[in-house]
Scaffold this active site. Structure first.
Site, short mmCIF file in Angstrom:
data_model
loop_
_atom_site.label_atom_id
_atom_site.label_comp_id
_atom_site.label_asym_id
_atom_site.label_seq_id
_atom_site.Cartn_x
_atom_site.Cartn_y
_atom_site.Cartn_z
N TYR A 167 -0.96 35.24 38.61
CA TYR A 167 -1.18 33.63 38.70
C TYR A 167 -1.04 33.30 39.97
CZ TYR A 167 -1.03 29.07 36.91
OH TYR A 167 -1.09 27.66 36.46
N LYS A 174 2.10 24.95 40.37
CA LYS A 174 2.59 24.49 39.38
C LYS A 174 4.17 23.90 39.07
CE LYS A 174 -1.31 24.29 36.65
NZ LYS A 174 -2.06 23.09 36.56
#
Length: 281
Positions: A167, A174
């Site tokens: 990720y 995020k």
């Protein structure tokens, strides 16, 4: 005190009739914002829909037509004047806005696929601007239109809380988005504007397909999640509908996990994810 018959209709349904919403982030019918938009419309809301540019408009315009959206405008959040134009159009046509779903994120492929350690300043800045500051900008523009209160909804992922293999830079991005939700909730609460995030489990969207080893991530999630499955995009849409409605009138600053429960299994999930993503290479 009213009795049950007076206050609780067993056939009660969520109703957004007369409400106006903005949906930012539909790229095609596989986008997570699409089922949310469908549920908003089915509940009676009028919607403004945006698309990024001329390349994406042919995929979004037919969906906007299905939603009977009276406003369809370009909105590349990297271009401040386009976002301003969207809110100007909403102000002229409706004079109000009741909810927004913010479902946008972007990072240059080289930075997404490389280590966070090697991320360029340009790539990091781009990802933060598109994924995080755009929500702040929307909150700023929406506040004067949400005179009676409103709801801002954004989409996050577990990688913002815990390390998820591959990720990479989007994890810190995020995390920043979720912190932004809390600060906006604090600042806008006195105006009765709620701000929440949905932390969705992995779903095969156009954006997700760019992640290395995504098929392995899906498999690992289904194995580790308490429900032993992956989620459906429609489940995210129903959660968004709930946040747009009065049923969540006392909920703000929240990150709601719609992920089949995988967030409670993080130690096992991390190990299985790493093994599966390495296998899928």
């Amino acid at each position: 005190m009213p009795d049950f018959a007076e206050c609780c209709d067993p056939a009660e349904l969520l109703d957004l009739s007369g409400r106006k919403g903005l949906v930012v982030g539909i790229a095609n019918d596989r986008s997570l914002a699409w089922p949310a938009a469908l549920h908003f419309r089915q509940a009676g809301a009028d919607l403004a829909i945006t698309y990024v540019d001329a390349r994406t408009k042919p995929f979004v315009a037919p969906l906007a037509e299905r939603l009977e959206a009276p406003i369809l405008l370009p909105c590349n959040v990297k271009e401040p004047h386009e976002l301003d134009a969207v809110f100007d159009a909403i102000a002229r046509r409706w004079g109000q806005l009741d909810f927004i779903i913010h479902a946008v994120g972007s990072v240059p492929p080289a930075d997404l696929h490389g280590r966070l350690t090697d991320c360029s300043v340009e790539g990091f800045s781009d990802a933060m601007s598109v994924s995080v500051h755009s929500l702040i900008r929307m909150a700023h523009l929406a506040e004067p239109l949400m005179k009676g209160g409103g709801s801002l909804i954004t989409l996050s992922y577990l990688g913002g809380e815990r390390v998820v293999e591959n990720y990479n830079v989007m994890g810190p991005v995020k995390a920043a988005l979720e912190a932004t939700v809390r600060y906006l909730a604090h600042e806008l609460g006195p105006a009765n504007i709620r701000v929440n995030a949905i932390s969705a489990g992995p779903v095969m969207t156009r954006a997700a397909s760019g992640l290395t080893g995504f098929s392995g991530l899906l498999d690992a999630t289904a194995r580790a999640a308490p429900l032993r499955r992956n989620i459906e995009a429609d489940e995210v849409g129903r959660a968004a509908l709930l946040f747009a409605s009065d049923y969540t009138s006392a909920i703000t600053g929240e990150v709601l996990h719609v992920d089949a429960g995988v967030h409670v299994e993080s130690p096992v999930f991390s190990a299985r994810t790493k093994a599966k993503t390495e296998e899928s290479g």
